[in-house]
Design an enzyme around this catalytic site. Sequence first.
Site, PDB file in Angstrom:
ATOM      1  N   HIS A   1       0.839  -1.251  -0.099  1.00  0.00           N
ATOM      2  CA  HIS A   1      -0.081  -0.087   0.050  1.00  0.00           C
ATOM      3  C   HIS A   1       0.976   1.171   0.128  1.00  0.00           C
ATOM      4  CE1 HIS A   1      -3.372   2.463   1.725  1.00  0.00           C
ATOM      5  NE2 HIS A   1      -3.979   1.836   0.819  1.00  0.00           N
TER       6      HIS A   1
ATOM      7  N   LYS B   1       2.666   4.441  -1.341  1.00  0.00           N
ATOM      8  CA  LYS B   1       2.699   5.414  -2.269  1.00  0.00           C
ATOM      9  C   LYS B   1       3.775   6.513  -2.336  1.00  0.00           C
ATOM     10  CE  LYS B   1      -1.476   3.499  -2.054  1.00  0.00           C
ATOM     11  NZ  LYS B   1      -2.612   4.117  -1.512  1.00  0.00           N
TER      12      LYS B   1
ATOM     13  N   ASP C   1      14.931  11.121  -9.803  1.00  0.00           N
ATOM     14  CA  ASP C   1      16.163  11.597  -9.587  1.00  0.00           C
ATOM     15  C   ASP C   1      16.339  11.660  -8.020  1.00  0.00           C
ATOM     16  OD1 ASP C   1      17.264  11.116 -12.195  1.00  0.00           O
ATOM     17  OD2 ASP C   1      16.938  13.181 -12.691  1.00  0.00           O
TER      18      ASP C   1
END
Length: 541
Positions: A215, A217, A222
């Site tokens: 889960h 995110k 870079d």
Amino acid sequence: MAAPMSWRRLVSSPAIAGVFTRISDRLFRARDRRGGSSVLLLAPLLAETDLPPRHVSRPTGSAGAQGTDGLCSHFRWMAEHVPAFRVPGAHVHILTSPDQFYQTMKARIRTAQRRVVMASLYLGTGQLEQELVDCMEEALQRSQESSRSPDLKVSVLLDYTRGSRGQVNSRTMLLPLLQRFTSQMRVSLYHTPDLRGLLRLLVPQRFNETIGVQHIKVYLFDDSIIISGANLSDSYFTNRQDRYVLLENCREVADFFSELVEAVGDVSLQLQPDDSVSMLEGMVHPYKGNRQDFSASARERIMEVVNTAHVRQRLLSRSEDSEDEGLSNGEEDTWVFPLVQMKPLGIQVDEQVTQRLLTDAGPDSTVFLTSGYFNLTRAYMSLILGAGASYRILTASPEVNGFFGAKGVAGAIPAAYIHIARQFYNQVCRLGQQERVHLHEYHRPQWTFHAKGLWYYLQGQDRPCLTLIGSPNFGYRSVHRDLEAQIAIVTENEELQSQLQEEQETLYQRSTQVSSSTFERPDRHVKLWVKLVTPLIKNFF
């Protein structure tokens, strides 16, 4: 004759710490990612040393002006649990809308030179998601054309169950890139060790993700990174409200999350160009191998990243304190603490830090806490009801709940959250805490609500000095079933504090405060069968 100096006292002195820092820095960069880090050999020497206060200029009127100790002292305990990254507050930007989040990702992918790292629950299959994939293809193609040995690497981490659902899915969206840029592209699919055997055969595909998912995110380009609760799906790019923070040119933070995603990827199934999956050599299979062996090996691989960064940052802190004595450190006025929660693997750092934050919230502090799904764990609920701080809790009204209007059992989820909210509100009233704990509902026509995190206002301050932002929902699943990550940002930067305040106020301006009359409305009626299955929904949704 002078008393002998202990090793711990010796290593904590500025001069020696600086030497250790340079040695460990070289070892850190040269370590074999399979063999563990030499930096960890220094951990016993640091185990009982105290983190010295940093020399920080505190602008008048900021939350840092808390007397002699300031924010550094107030939240220094976090550095005992997790790495502490010091960054300029001017490099931290709060994104406010789904479109800004989407456009920022596309622009950053197109200009990436070395790495693109994307960790999400899943990648959608619509036109907007395809445009995101096209940006990756454009960047990879440019990298190939500009060098005989292309520098750009793209790594995508998704959940296996959610990413494999249906004939057209996250895997099929990424396969063309994997087939064309095999040496530059990696797609990892995490599979929970709890979905195995007969359970894996019996649970329908639509519900197998309830057992546990990847889960996290994290979207990295870079040396810049977006931490969010948003998935890579069209609604999150258009009309599903979430939270997003961009840390620009913060290399140490980006390196940490790149290595964290790599570690989770190493214990995940690897997508092959022919759409098959396989484990890396020597890795325990998540559902065919032994459950305990998988969790132990995954925990070791992931905690190597956390522990190495923790020790390294403590060494760097000592070295910088000695070298920067007398210099102005006003630019680096913000601390970033990564918090990881992976209870199926025995990792519960985020839970421990969140509980400490809720416990320490004093009577004159105010905490604004939000979750798209109001399903606090018993521990969090007890801390809120037993604390001294004022709480303003924001959750989705039924019509902006992501499950509103869904078919079958899923369609009952918004009603179940009404029932949970009513139980909580009744408990607040029984304890006589209506003046201290307020519940709010978010409303916005044609939108859904998925924002999560908190804003922490210290006594006497009109701007927040701390926020939690990332993937956790403060619910049972986040704590016990899924892989989660968020960051705690502690800042003395007035501009960043103002951004956080504006973000918080904008979300709450679209809300109404819950009262006893809220639950008496006809659209808040909850059927008996929904009440009966609510405990099940609390544990799995």
